[in-house]
Scaffold this active site. Structure first.
Site, PDB file in Angstrom:
ATOM      1  N   LYS A 117     -11.555  -3.957  -1.215  1.00 51.64           N
ATOM      2  CA  LYS A 117     -11.332  -4.449  -2.576  1.00 51.64           C
ATOM      3  C   LYS A 117     -12.628  -4.918  -3.209  1.00 51.64           C
ATOM      4  CE  LYS A 117      -6.583  -4.480  -2.883  1.00 51.64           C
ATOM      5  NZ  LYS A 117      -5.276  -4.971  -3.205  1.00 51.64           N
ATOM      6  N   LYS A 199      -4.048   6.850   1.538  1.00 50.53           N
ATOM      7  CA  LYS A 199      -2.677   6.336   1.426  1.00 50.53           C
ATOM      8  C   LYS A 199      -2.173   6.415  -0.017  1.00 50.53           C
ATOM      9  CE  LYS A 199      -2.665   1.415   0.415  1.00 50.53           C
ATOM     10  NZ  LYS A 199      -2.003   0.157   0.548  1.00 50.53           N
ATOM     11  N   LYS A 202      -0.212   2.610  -5.676  1.00 48.65           N
ATOM     12  CA  LYS A 202       0.239   2.522  -7.067  1.00 48.65           C
ATOM     13  C   LYS A 202      -0.936   2.364  -8.025  1.00 48.65           C
ATOM     14  CE  LYS A 202       1.872  -2.303  -6.345  1.00 48.65           C
ATOM     15  NZ  LYS A 202       1.596  -2.514  -5.006  1.00 48.65           N
TER      16      LYS A 202
HETATM   17  P1  ATP Z   1      -2.393  -1.252  -4.165  1.00 49.09           P
HETATM   18  O1  ATP Z   1      -2.224   0.195  -3.897  1.00 49.09           O
HETATM   19  O2  ATP Z   1      -2.205  -1.630  -5.589  1.00 49.09           O
HETATM   20  O3  ATP Z   1      -3.619  -1.834  -3.536  1.00 49.09           O
HETATM   21  P2  ATP Z   1      -0.224  -1.444  -2.389  1.00 49.09           P
HETATM   22  O4  ATP Z   1       0.521  -0.272  -2.911  1.00 49.09           O
HETATM   23  O5  ATP Z   1      -0.892  -1.345  -1.058  1.00 49.09           O
HETATM   24  O6  ATP Z   1      -1.212  -2.002  -3.460  1.00 49.09           O
HETATM   25  P3  ATP Z   1       0.975  -3.977  -1.687  1.00 49.09           P
HETATM   26  O7  ATP Z   1       1.706  -4.903  -2.566  1.00 49.09           O
HETATM   27  O8  ATP Z   1      -0.367  -4.397  -1.253  1.00 49.09           O
HETATM   28  O9  ATP Z   1       0.872  -2.590  -2.380  1.00 49.09           O
HETATM   29  O10 ATP Z   1       1.862  -3.595  -0.432  1.00 49.09           O
HETATM   30  C1  ATP Z   1       3.223  -3.902  -0.251  1.00 49.09           C
HETATM   31  C2  ATP Z   1       3.726  -3.370   1.072  1.00 49.09           C
HETATM   32  O11 ATP Z   1       3.789  -1.947   1.043  1.00 49.09           O
HETATM   33  C3  ATP Z   1       2.846  -3.713   2.273  1.00 49.09           C
HETATM   34  O12 ATP Z   1       3.669  -4.054   3.388  1.00 49.09           O
HETATM   35  C4  ATP Z   1       2.086  -2.451   2.539  1.00 49.09           C
HETATM   36  O13 ATP Z   1       1.723  -2.341   3.891  1.00 49.09           O
HETATM   37  C5  ATP Z   1       3.107  -1.397   2.167  1.00 49.09           C
HETATM   38  N1  ATP Z   1       2.478  -0.150   1.728  1.00 49.09           N
HETATM   39  C6  ATP Z   1       1.652   0.013   0.673  1.00 49.09           C
HETATM   40  N2  ATP Z   1       1.279   1.302   0.524  1.00 49.09           N
HETATM   41  C7  ATP Z   1       1.902   1.981   1.528  1.00 49.09           C
HETATM   42  C8  ATP Z   1       1.935   3.358   1.936  1.00 49.09           C
HETATM   43  N3  ATP Z   1       1.259   4.296   1.281  1.00 49.09           N
HETATM   44  N4  ATP Z   1       2.672   3.698   3.013  1.00 49.09           N
HETATM   45  C9  ATP Z   1       3.376   2.758   3.679  1.00 49.09           C
HETATM   46  N5  ATP Z   1       3.395   1.454   3.360  1.00 49.09           N
HETATM   47  C10 ATP Z   1       2.680   1.061   2.309  1.00 49.09           C
END
Ligand code: ATP
Ligand code: LTN
Length: 334
Positions: A117, A199, A202
């Site tokens: 980040k 990965k 969003k």
């Molecule tokens: P950003 O992409 O905006 O950095 P994020 O999508 O990782 O955020 P978070 O709020 O940080 O979202 O994550 C919420 C939950 O979703 C966490 O438990 C994270 O491990 C899970 N997660 C996020 N992206 C994935 C993914 N691509 N596959 C599986 N689990 C995910």
């Protein structure tokens, strides 16, 4: 007399930083729902965490309400589970401060999310971003959680939580339960549809790379049809087949089928048939969630009442642990 067995405790949280993706859903939220039947569950909208990237205030307010509605829309029952907003429970920020003083600079500096980040937002490498894991540790330890359902990217934060808890317990005697991560197998890491070695996120600038939980059927189908695969046109899980592996993972999560069953189902068929089936499975999986979200988001009074109740229930549990920790540290008690 028969006594009801005490349920084990689950805690997890998600930041209100945008509409969650299929990755968030299959990696984390779907497990929240599954676990909600068998455990005492605490689920939070982690709004305190989300200000590490300085959202616009009106947007943060709106997204907090939307994320809360979405948690109820996936089927979490606010009567049976404690669903709350992190900033409504003061104990989180209070315990986080204490834990900051039992965390070494070096161990926080090793966190890969902090490094990622800081690289992504070089203009705002704030101290909150650095101490993000101690706030997350506070979230978990306040509820004496046994299990924390998360995607694999959060595993390191769970490990530091355990290290901090162990250190505190070692100094002052048993205070915090050591939590275990719960990482669902198939959905642990859903990858980008456009760059399947990254990965699904969003915050991706390419909207074709992710499926939002509130996308309509057309958008979902379009995005899956244009997902990157390979030139082999053969559905099996193998090295160098990141795109297909990812779609198989998504299909497996939505249908409950094993990879072997999926390979058998599409033997002799091409990616067109496979993608159509994946799209249909995803559409069916998300359809009820979207319908329920649309209904709930129109009822702000109900959502507010649930939030209020969630905050009260969560505060009751959290304050018990906070008081215990404050006493152990030596804060003067009135
Ligand atoms: P950003 O992409 O905006 O950095 P994020 O999508 O990782 O955020 P978070 O709020 O940080 O979202 O994550 C919420 C939950 O979703 C966490 O438990 C994270 O491990 C899970 N997660 C996020 N992206 C994935 C993914 N691509 N596959 C599986 N689990 C995910
Ligand atoms: N950092 C987590 C969100 C989060 C969390 C938690 C997850 C905040 N507090 C406590 C589990 C337990 C993320 O998903 N990025």
């Amino acid at each position: 007399m028969e006594t009801a067995e005490k349920k084990q405790i689950v805690l997890s949280a998600i930041q209100p930083t945008g509409t969650p993706t299929l990755g968030n859903y299959l990696g984390a939220l779907k497990n929240w729902k599954t676990m909600s039947n068998d455990y005492e569950c605490f689920y939070a909208v982690a709004d305190l965490h989300s200000i590490t990237v300085r959202p616009e205030p009106a947007q943060l307010r709106r997204r907090t309400l939307e994320m809360y509605a979405l948690l109820l829309a996936i089927g979490l029952d606010p009567e049976k589970n404690t669903v709350f907003v992190q900033s409504h429970v003061n104990a989180h920020a209070q315990l986080a401060w204490i834990l900051n003083c039992y965390t070494q600079f070096g161990e926080a500096a090793r966190m890969t999310q902090f490094k990622d980040k800081s690289e992504k937002h070089p203009e705002n490498v704030n101290v909150g971003l650095f101490s993000y894991p101690t706030l997350m540790a506070a979230d978990i330890l306040l509820y004496q959680a046994d299990f924390v359902p998360i995607g694999v990217d959060q595993k390191q934060h769970l490990e530091i939580t355990r290290d901090i808890a162990e250190r505190f317990n070692g100094l002052y005697g048993d205070t915090f339960k050591l939590p275990e991560p719960f990482i669902g197998k198939a959905g642990a890491k859903i990858m980008s549809l456009q760059e399947p070695t990254k990965k699904m996120s969003k915050s991706d600038t390419n909207a074709k790379a992710f499926i939002s939980m509130l996308d309509d059927a057309d958008a979902i189908t379009r995005k899956i049809k244009s997902a990157v695969t390979d030139s082999e046109a053969c559905v099996y899980c193998g090295e160098g087949k990141d795109g297909v592996n990812n779609l198989m993972g998504i299909y497996a999560c939505c249908t409950g089928k094993s990879f072997d069953e999926i390979t058998a189902e599409f033997e002799g068929k091409g990616y067109g048939d496979f993608k159509a089936a994946v799209a249909e499975a995803v559409v069916e999986e998300l359809r009820p969630v979207k319908a329920e979200f649309d209904r709930l988001i129109a009822d702000k009074a109900y959502l507010n009442a649930c939030m209020q109740q969630g905050a009260e229930k969560a505060s009751y549990f959290a304050n018990k642990t906070l008081r215990k920790a404050m006493k152990k540290v030596g804060f003067y008690q009135l």
